[in-house]
Design an enzyme around this catalytic site. Sequence first.
Site, PDB file in Angstrom:
ATOM      1  N   ASP A   1      97.192   6.770  74.779  1.00 41.95           N
ATOM      2  CA  ASP A   1      96.863   7.583  73.527  1.00 41.95           C
ATOM      3  C   ASP A   1      95.611   8.457  73.864  1.00 41.95           C
ATOM      4  O   ASP A   1      95.572   9.078  74.624  1.00 41.95           O
ATOM      5  CB  ASP A   1      96.498   6.534  72.236  1.00 41.95           C
ATOM      6  CG  ASP A   1      96.907   6.952  71.067  1.00 41.95           C
ATOM      7  OD1 ASP A   1      96.073   7.865  70.333  1.00 41.95           O
ATOM      8  OD2 ASP A   1      97.660   6.335  70.375  1.00 41.95           O
TER       9      ASP A   1
ATOM     10  N   HIS B   1      92.318   8.382  66.742  1.00 44.37           N
ATOM     11  CA  HIS B   1      93.683   7.867  66.791  1.00 44.37           C
ATOM     12  C   HIS B   1      93.996   6.711  67.541  1.00 44.37           C
ATOM     13  O   HIS B   1      94.537   5.727  67.111  1.00 44.37           O
ATOM     14  CB  HIS B   1      94.612   9.120  66.945  1.00 44.37           C
ATOM     15  CG  HIS B   1      95.919   8.778  67.043  1.00 44.37           C
ATOM     16  ND1 HIS B   1      96.701   8.043  67.936  1.00 44.37           N
ATOM     17  CD2 HIS B   1      96.850   8.949  65.966  1.00 44.37           C
ATOM     18  CE1 HIS B   1      98.064   8.138  67.463  1.00 44.37           C
ATOM     19  NE2 HIS B   1      98.192   8.501  66.320  1.00 44.37           N
TER      20      HIS B   1
ATOM     21  N   ASN C   1     106.509  11.832  62.186  1.00 47.61           N
ATOM     22  CA  ASN C   1     106.005  12.050  60.680  1.00 47.61           C
ATOM     23  C   ASN C   1     106.263  13.278  60.095  1.00 47.61           C
ATOM     24  O   ASN C   1     105.865  13.735  59.367  1.00 47.61           O
ATOM     25  CB  ASN C   1     104.608  11.807  60.742  1.00 47.61           C
ATOM     26  CG  ASN C   1     104.069  10.551  61.399  1.00 47.61           C
ATOM     27  OD1 ASN C   1     104.530   9.695  61.240  1.00 47.61           O
ATOM     28  ND2 ASN C   1     103.080  10.945  62.386  1.00 47.61           N
TER      29      ASN C   1
ATOM     30  N   ALA D   1     110.931   7.617  71.121  1.00 51.05           N
ATOM     31  CA  ALA D   1     111.659   6.728  70.337  1.00 51.05           C
ATOM     32  C   ALA D   1     113.361   6.838  69.961  1.00 51.05           C
ATOM     33  O   ALA D   1     113.917   5.906  70.169  1.00 51.05           O
ATOM     34  CB  ALA D   1     111.014   6.744  68.875  1.00 51.05           C
TER      35      ALA D   1
ATOM     36  N   ALA E   1     113.071  -1.686  74.791  1.00 51.00           N
ATOM     37  CA  ALA E   1     112.348  -0.533  74.077  1.00 51.00           C
ATOM     38  C   ALA E   1     112.695  -0.512  72.802  1.00 51.00           C
ATOM     39  O   ALA E   1     113.643  -0.917  72.337  1.00 51.00           O
ATOM     40  CB  ALA E   1     112.700   0.806  74.709  1.00 51.00           C
TER      41      ALA E   1
ATOM     42  N   SER F   1     102.656   6.260  63.786  1.00 51.83           N
ATOM     43  CA  SER F   1     101.788   5.694  64.720  1.00 51.83           C
ATOM     44  C   SER F   1     101.019   4.385  64.556  1.00 51.83           C
ATOM     45  O   SER F   1     100.619   3.841  65.212  1.00 51.83           O
ATOM     46  CB  SER F   1     100.661   6.644  64.983  1.00 51.83           C
ATOM     47  OG  SER F   1     101.070   7.749  65.847  1.00 51.83           O
TER      48      SER F   1
END
Length: 453
Positions: A192, A235, A317, A327, A339, A386
């Site tokens: 991140d 974040h 988002n 993803a 995953a 997130s």
Amino acid sequence: MIRTLPLLLPLTSVLLLGCNAPGSAGLPVSSDRPGHSAARYNAVISVPVHDGDTVASLEAALGGTVLAWTPPGCSDPAGCAALVGVNHMPAAAADGLQGQGMRVLAGRDVHIERNRDVFSGGGALTAIMGGSRTIWAGGNFLAWSGGSRTIWAGGEYQALPQNTRTWQQIRLEQAHALAPNLGAGVTVAVIDTGLDLQHSAFQGSLSDPATWWDFYAGDAVPQDEGTLGTGGYGHGTNVAGIILQIAPRARIMPLRVLGADGSGDVATVAQAITWAAARGARIINLSLGSAENSKVVQDAINKVTAQNVMVVASAGNENLNKITYPAAAASSGAAGERALSVGSVDLFDRKSSFSNYTKNLELVAPGEQVYAPAPGERMAAWSGTSMAAPMVAGGLALAFGQTLAVPVKDLTVKLAENAADVYNNGANQPYKDMLGVKGRLDLAAFLTNSVRH
């Protein structure tokens, strides 16, 4: 832009990634850390490494510098590959490739894709609260998880009471009773923006500093940097804090790949994934995504999931009927069993207005106004997929901290199958079958059916 090419141009610099000799795990030639600088590249090229290759022969063929070396003949079934950074996007594969370069690289399948600022960490900072005297006076999450003081009292979450309703929604108190080790012995890599390494909440809860790395800056201090309320600053600190609220005795491995603006490169994300697995991470949290399907990053995920490392990725988002990568690739292919993709709902199990959705989304979790540590001894709430993903990563840490009752490959199935049904909610009818197999994360149901009691 992604292309597969038969040959390769001369290169300005080369990074190797992929199949490593035992213990080398993507290390540079003259250092035990990945990369000699924080140089960034406009494109990244993957080149197969063949028997007979040497650092000198590749440098001569490519006209660049080998920064990391993977000996040929490795045992990785995906094949050994050199990852190469370049500052131009070749118009044709054979331009300028002559002589020794042609002989060395002839017949190899070469893959090229955009590198710079392809990934971003989503979510928005929605609230900031004060300093350590009022919030962190009782110590870190590890201190709250045991001894005379407990995390839960009278149904209220003591550490950060602002999250009580959120944790009740996913049945965290019951999950802690079912997994009393609270994730002890489990390392979760947070790839991140880095995190506030000095924050009181993280003291005693981070992995060995020898496992840390800042791939963005090129040093061993993956510190969250920037101005709170601007870009992506805070974040990663929030994401790590969410994981520790779910699994207070887990360890966080901080790896920085995103800058203060929240963006990052393909090469650094891929390097961080393989770095984390090589240094003991059982779970990797990727609260980041891209509209582009990066083969380089997916190859790294395939490599680590083959080693029984779990990868959790946020869905994005943009309120779109598609989810971001990696993803979007989590439910299929080589990594599918290990995953997981995660979207967001509100406290009433309604799809969050920002959350992406699609038929291949596997799970949702509450991702709105989630409070966690913020840089500078503060606390802040963020909203985004997130914030939902680390709840799932923390849930996996709880499971790994206990004796599993199912094979590792079945954990993602158990998470999806034991979710709470969100399709009875009238507000979600437009998203039927697009918010997961069943819907929202239920940690108690997951652990009941996944660990021995």
